[in-house]
Design a protein around this motif. Structure first.
Motif, PDB file in Angstrom:
ATOM      1  N   UNK A 101       0.793  -1.197   0.114  1.00  0.00           N
ATOM      2  CA  UNK A 101       0.330  -0.361   0.288  1.00  0.00           C
ATOM      3  C   UNK A 101       0.579   1.343   0.187  1.00  0.00           C
ATOM      4  N   UNK A 102       1.940   1.601   0.448  1.00  0.00           N
ATOM      5  CA  UNK A 102       3.148   2.292   0.838  1.00  0.00           C
ATOM      6  C   UNK A 102       3.405   2.284  -0.341  1.00  0.00           C
ATOM      7  N   UNK A 103       3.792   1.336  -1.380  1.00  0.00           N
ATOM      8  CA  UNK A 103       4.352   1.683  -2.558  1.00  0.00           C
ATOM      9  C   UNK A 103       3.482   2.330  -3.685  1.00  0.00           C
ATOM     10  N   UNK A 104       1.934   1.902  -3.428  1.00  0.00           N
ATOM     11  CA  UNK A 104       0.626   2.214  -3.974  1.00  0.00           C
ATOM     12  C   UNK A 104       0.709   3.704  -4.065  1.00  0.00           C
ATOM     13  N   UNK A 105       0.950   4.285  -2.622  1.00  0.00           N
ATOM     14  CA  UNK A 105       0.841   6.107  -2.649  1.00  0.00           C
ATOM     15  C   UNK A 105       2.320   6.971  -2.984  1.00  0.00           C
ATOM     16  N   UNK A 106       3.345   6.080  -3.139  1.00  0.00           N
ATOM     17  CA  UNK A 106       4.014   6.542  -3.794  1.00  0.00           C
ATOM     18  C   UNK A 106       3.999   7.080  -5.648  1.00  0.00           C
ATOM     19  N   UNK A 107       3.803   5.579  -5.791  1.00  0.00           N
ATOM     20  CA  UNK A 107       3.595   5.413  -7.275  1.00  0.00           C
ATOM     21  C   UNK A 107       2.095   6.595  -8.088  1.00  0.00           C
ATOM     22  N   UNK A 108       1.106   6.546  -6.683  1.00  0.00           N
ATOM     23  CA  UNK A 108       0.269   8.101  -7.079  1.00  0.00           C
ATOM     24  C   UNK A 108       0.784   9.192  -7.031  1.00  0.00           C
ATOM     25  N   UNK A 109       1.720   9.494  -5.859  1.00  0.00           N
ATOM     26  CA  UNK A 109       2.155  10.936  -5.962  1.00  0.00           C
ATOM     27  C   UNK A 109       3.108  10.399  -7.252  1.00  0.00           C
ATOM     28  N   UNK A 110       3.957  10.007  -7.761  1.00  0.00           N
ATOM     29  CA  UNK A 110       4.300  10.009  -8.820  1.00  0.00           C
ATOM     30  C   UNK A 110       4.260  10.127  -9.917  1.00  0.00           C
ATOM     31  N   UNK A 111       3.174   9.805 -10.092  1.00  0.00           N
ATOM     32  CA  UNK A 111       2.085   9.987 -10.972  1.00  0.00           C
ATOM     33  C   UNK A 111       1.666  11.688 -11.073  1.00  0.00           C
ATOM     34  N   UNK A 112       1.073  11.860  -9.662  1.00  0.00           N
ATOM     35  CA  UNK A 112       0.416  13.502  -9.857  1.00  0.00           C
ATOM     36  C   UNK A 112       2.560  13.976 -10.260  1.00  0.00           C
ATOM     37  N   UNK A 113       2.775  14.472  -9.597  1.00  0.00           N
ATOM     38  CA  UNK A 113       4.085  14.852  -9.984  1.00  0.00           C
ATOM     39  C   UNK A 113       4.521  15.098 -11.327  1.00  0.00           C
ATOM     40  N   UNK A 114       4.578  14.194 -11.603  1.00  0.00           N
ATOM     41  CA  UNK A 114       4.720  14.177 -13.043  1.00  0.00           C
ATOM     42  C   UNK A 114       3.509  14.772 -13.912  1.00  0.00           C
ATOM     43  N   UNK A 115       2.398  14.925 -13.792  1.00  0.00           N
ATOM     44  CA  UNK A 115       0.987  15.279 -14.637  1.00  0.00           C
ATOM     45  C   UNK A 115      -0.196  16.195 -14.045  1.00  0.00           C
ATOM     46  N   UNK A 116       0.757  16.604 -12.942  1.00  0.00           N
ATOM     47  CA  UNK A 116      -0.330  17.772 -11.762  1.00  0.00           C
ATOM     48  C   UNK A 116      -0.408  18.954 -13.023  1.00  0.00           C
ATOM     49  N   UNK A 117       0.731  18.984 -14.026  1.00  0.00           N
ATOM     50  CA  UNK A 117       0.562  20.719 -13.465  1.00  0.00           C
ATOM     51  C   UNK A 117      -0.481  21.067 -15.468  1.00  0.00           C
ATOM     52  N   UNK A 118      -0.350  19.795 -16.182  1.00  0.00           N
ATOM     53  CA  UNK A 118      -1.083  19.757 -16.778  1.00  0.00           C
ATOM     54  C   UNK A 118      -3.370  19.910 -16.508  1.00  0.00           C
ATOM     55  N   UNK A 119      -3.443  19.494 -15.093  1.00  0.00           N
ATOM     56  CA  UNK A 119      -4.311  20.097 -14.671  1.00  0.00           C
ATOM     57  C   UNK A 119      -4.789  21.484 -14.220  1.00  0.00           C
ATOM     58  N   UNK A 120      -3.753  22.050 -13.981  1.00  0.00           N
ATOM     59  CA  UNK A 120      -3.390  23.206 -13.354  1.00  0.00           C
ATOM     60  C   UNK A 120      -2.950  23.803 -11.877  1.00  0.00           C
TER      61      UNK A 120
END
Length: 268
Positions: A101-120
């Protein structure tokens, strides 16, 4: 999360239909749902959002229950105050153990950090926030460096900061003992194991009146402060374990006001 009543509430909440929040709010803004690999996440952003700070939320549910849609008033409140809000799912017990689960959180965070700019959102102003089991997972991943570049943490009500100390103090009740059944893993799964020796991002720690929350939260806060980390400790003894999360974003809520002040001081 830990007493029997909280377990039942979490289990019932997990049975809500997809898209329903625990508070059942019909006016909640519609998110954009994305797949980050192990599970999905929802991004809520104001119209025309650009370079806004981001709150990255991990739900609770005893590491066994819960959904990303159980967020109450958080999106409405945070969007109205100039934030992008992200809520994630992660795999649950018994399918996935806490380390996974901790690994999932880290993967989700990495995804968000890489993609959040396109969502503002601003990838350099992400605040990790979690309640209950989600609080433990955010604390664990944040302390061990699994959320690189995270700007701050909001930790909302857990006892699972130091599992060995929890056991020594008689707090390893059945709900925790079932999840953390192998003492050999306690150090690796304890946020406190990663505190000493370095300064961490500013951290807001809240605790409810549920048994042991105040003692464990204060001990963790003091350990963080000893590293030079800026810590805000919120006495939430007026709240139950469920209301300290469920009331966030409601008009006049004291925790909401304190957390917003912390957010504005750190990332706004």
């Amino acid at each position: 999360m830990i007493d029997r009543r909280s377990f039942i509430v979490a289990a019932l909440a997990a049975l809500l239909p997809p898209g329903a929040s625990a508070a059942g709010r019909p006016g909640q803004p519609e998110p954009q749902t994305l797949d980050y690999g192990p599970a999905k996440l929802d991004i809520y952003a104001p119209a025309g959002a650009k370079n806004l700070p981001v709150v990255f939320f991990v739900h609770g549910g005893a590491w066994r229950f819960g959904k990303r849609s159980q967020i109450g008033s958080k999106p409405d409140f945070l969007l109205a105050n100039g934030f992008v809000f992200v809520s994630i799912d992660y795999r649950m017990l018994p399918e996935a153990d806490v380390a996974t689960q901790a690994g999932d959180v880290e993967k989700a965070y990495a995804y968000v950090r890489a993609n959040i700019a396109r969502h503002g959102g601003d990838p350099d102003r992400i605040v990790g926030m979690g309640h209950s089991a989600g609080c433990h997972l955010v604390a664990l991943t944040g302390m061990r460096g699994g959320l690189p570049g995270v700007a701050a943490l909001i930790l909302d009500d857990t006892r699972a900061y130091d599992l060995a100390a929890l056991s020594r103090n008689g707090g390893m009740v059945r709900a925790y003992a079932r999840v953390f059944s192998d003492p050999k893993q306690w150090a690796a799964l304890s946020p406190s194991s990663y505190v000493d020796g370095k300064k961490h991002p500013p951290t807001f720690i809240a605790y409810s009146r549920a048994p042991g929350r105040g003692e464990e939260s204060k001990a963790f806060a003091e350990r963080l402060r000893a590293t030079g980390t800026k810590v805000t400790l919120f006495d939430g003894s007026a709240y139950t374990h469920m209301s300290i999360n469920g009331d966030f974003g409601e008009d006049g809520d004291a925790l909401t006001a304190a957390a917003l002040a912390f957010l504005k001081a750190t990332v706004a």
